[in-house]
Scaffold this motif. Structure first.
Motif, short mmCIF file in Angstrom:
data_model
loop_
_atom_site.label_atom_id
_atom_site.label_comp_id
_atom_site.label_asym_id
_atom_site.label_seq_id
_atom_site.Cartn_x
_atom_site.Cartn_y
_atom_site.Cartn_z
N SER A 40 0.73 -1.19 -0.10
CA SER A 40 0.12 -0.08 0.01
C SER A 40 0.71 1.30 0.04
O SER A 40 0.72 2.26 -0.80
N GLU A 43 2.31 1.84 -3.57
CA GLU A 43 1.10 2.31 -4.35
C GLU A 43 1.00 3.67 -4.29
O GLU A 43 0.83 4.67 -4.89
N LEU A 49 -2.47 2.14 -8.62
CA LEU A 49 -2.86 0.99 -8.05
C LEU A 49 -2.27 -0.29 -8.70
O LEU A 49 -2.37 -0.38 -9.98
N LEU A 51 -2.16 -3.67 -7.34
CA LEU A 51 -2.96 -4.99 -7.19
C LEU A 51 -4.65 -5.02 -7.05
O LEU A 51 -5.01 -3.60 -6.39
N THR A 52 -5.36 -5.62 -7.61
CA THR A 52 -6.71 -5.92 -7.29
C THR A 52 -6.74 -6.67 -6.04
O THR A 52 -6.60 -8.11 -6.50
N ARG A 53 -7.58 -6.52 -5.12
CA ARG A 53 -7.62 -7.45 -4.05
C ARG A 53 -9.14 -7.69 -3.88
O ARG A 53 -10.07 -6.86 -3.91
N THR A 54 -9.47 -8.78 -3.78
CA THR A 54 -10.68 -9.49 -3.14
C THR A 54 -10.68 -10.25 -2.10
O THR A 54 -9.45 -10.49 -1.58
N VAL A 58 -5.63 -12.09 -5.30
CA VAL A 58 -4.99 -11.01 -5.39
C VAL A 58 -4.35 -10.98 -7.05
O VAL A 58 -3.71 -12.02 -7.21
N SER A 59 -4.88 -9.98 -7.73
CA SER A 59 -4.13 -10.00 -9.31
C SER A 59 -3.47 -8.85 -9.43
O SER A 59 -4.13 -7.81 -8.92
N THR A 61 -2.99 -5.16 -11.55
CA THR A 61 -3.48 -4.21 -12.44
C THR A 61 -2.92 -4.24 -13.59
O THR A 61 -1.65 -4.87 -13.69
N GLU A 62 -3.24 -3.40 -14.39
CA GLU A 62 -2.71 -3.24 -15.89
C GLU A 62 -0.82 -2.52 -15.33
O GLU A 62 -0.06 -3.05 -15.99
#
Length: 297
Positions: A40, A43, A49, A51-54, A58-59, A61-62
């Protein structure tokens, strides 16, 4: 860039590679919350951003994917050079990871490397059996084994075995009920035991060549396996014809447990090669393994 930023970028690489804060934290040796806090902060400093966190995954971003593909190989190069410097001792040492198909692992890697291992106890060898033609750089293997015509041109390749031949075999009980095939096309009337290729998900076609004539057939039968050893077992049990490397069945043929057919249609093909990227040339442990595996006619 401050050393903290380097550490945060390395933490980001581990998270993307593992696909999980928990697994990456175990690799790095910190808590998942500390790892999340570090990324964080990265970033925030970059203003983008990564990372996309759910709750489940975790994946990247572009922007994160671009950063990962750019910096991950550089950290791998640093790891390789540190390992090479560490090996500048009296004896070669370290872990060498090799990916290989089952047949090559059993017929070439084990008999040669098991002898070498007694002489170099500080070299640890990890062999991963895999038919998927893995990307050794992306998956952090030191070397891989492939047939000679499958090695990428940008790799260093060392021949580690002789040319190979395929054998088409069936049990005496099978041929007691079925006529032996005289030409490859006759296989279309037989029960054949197939090998599924994980690289494409399809079944391995049976290739033949004689007097400049080449033939390729997709055969059918009751059984499909993803390695050669169970094909030999099913052939011995009379379930059909197997299409396997001949060294797996020569003993069975000599003992008349299996009968070989279409022998004059089974031409030699390029044997196994060890391959590795240029950046691994400096590893003394890998050099020992290459020398142990090198094919000497």
């Amino acid at each position: 860039m401050a050393i903290d930023s380097f550490n945060d970028v390395l933490a980001f690489v581990h998270v993307v590679r593992e696909g999980s804060f928990t697994r990456a934290a175990a690799v790095v040796g910190v808590s998942p919350s500390a790892l999340s806090h570090a990324i964080s902060g990265l970033e925030k400093r970059l203003g983008v951003l990564l990372l996309t966190r759910t709750t489940r995954s975790v994946s990247p971003t572009e922007a994160g994917d671009r950063l990962f593909r750019s910096v991950a190989p550089r950290f791998e190069d640093i790891d390789s050079e540190l390992a090479a410097v560490k090996e500048m001792r009296d004896k070669p040492a370290g872990t060498i990871r090799i990916t290989s198909a089952e047949h090559a692992a059993n017929s070439v890697l084990w008999p040669k490397l098991s002898r070498m291992a007694h002489e170099h106890p500080d070299i640890k060898i990890e062999v991963s059996v895999d038919y998927a033609l893995s990307d050794i750089v992306a998956q952090r293997f030191d070397a891989g084994v492939r047939l000679g015509d499958q090695v990428a041109k940008d790799m260093i390749a060392v021949r580690i075995g002789p040319d190979l031949r395929i054998a088409v075999v069936g049990s005496p009980s099978y041929f007691a009920k079925r006529a032996k095939p005289k030409v490859p096309r006759d296989l279309l009337e037989h029960d054949c035991i197939n090998l599924r290729l994980p690289t494409h998900g399809g079944l391995l076609p049976w290739d033949f060549a004689k007097d400049g004539q080449e033939m390729k057939f997709h055969v059918a039968g009751q059984w499909v396996f993803n390695s050669s050893s169970p094909i030999v077992r099913a052939s011995l049990a009379g379930y059909g014809l197997g299409f396997v490397p001949e060294d797996l069945v020569l003993e069975h043929i000599a003992a008349k447990r299996l009968v070989r057919v279409l022998n004059d249609w089974c031409a030699p093909y390029p044997g196994y090669h060890l391959y590795y990227p240029n950046r691994r040339q400096s590893s003394r442990a890998l050099a020992v393994i290459v020398d142990a595996l090198r094919h000497r006619a």
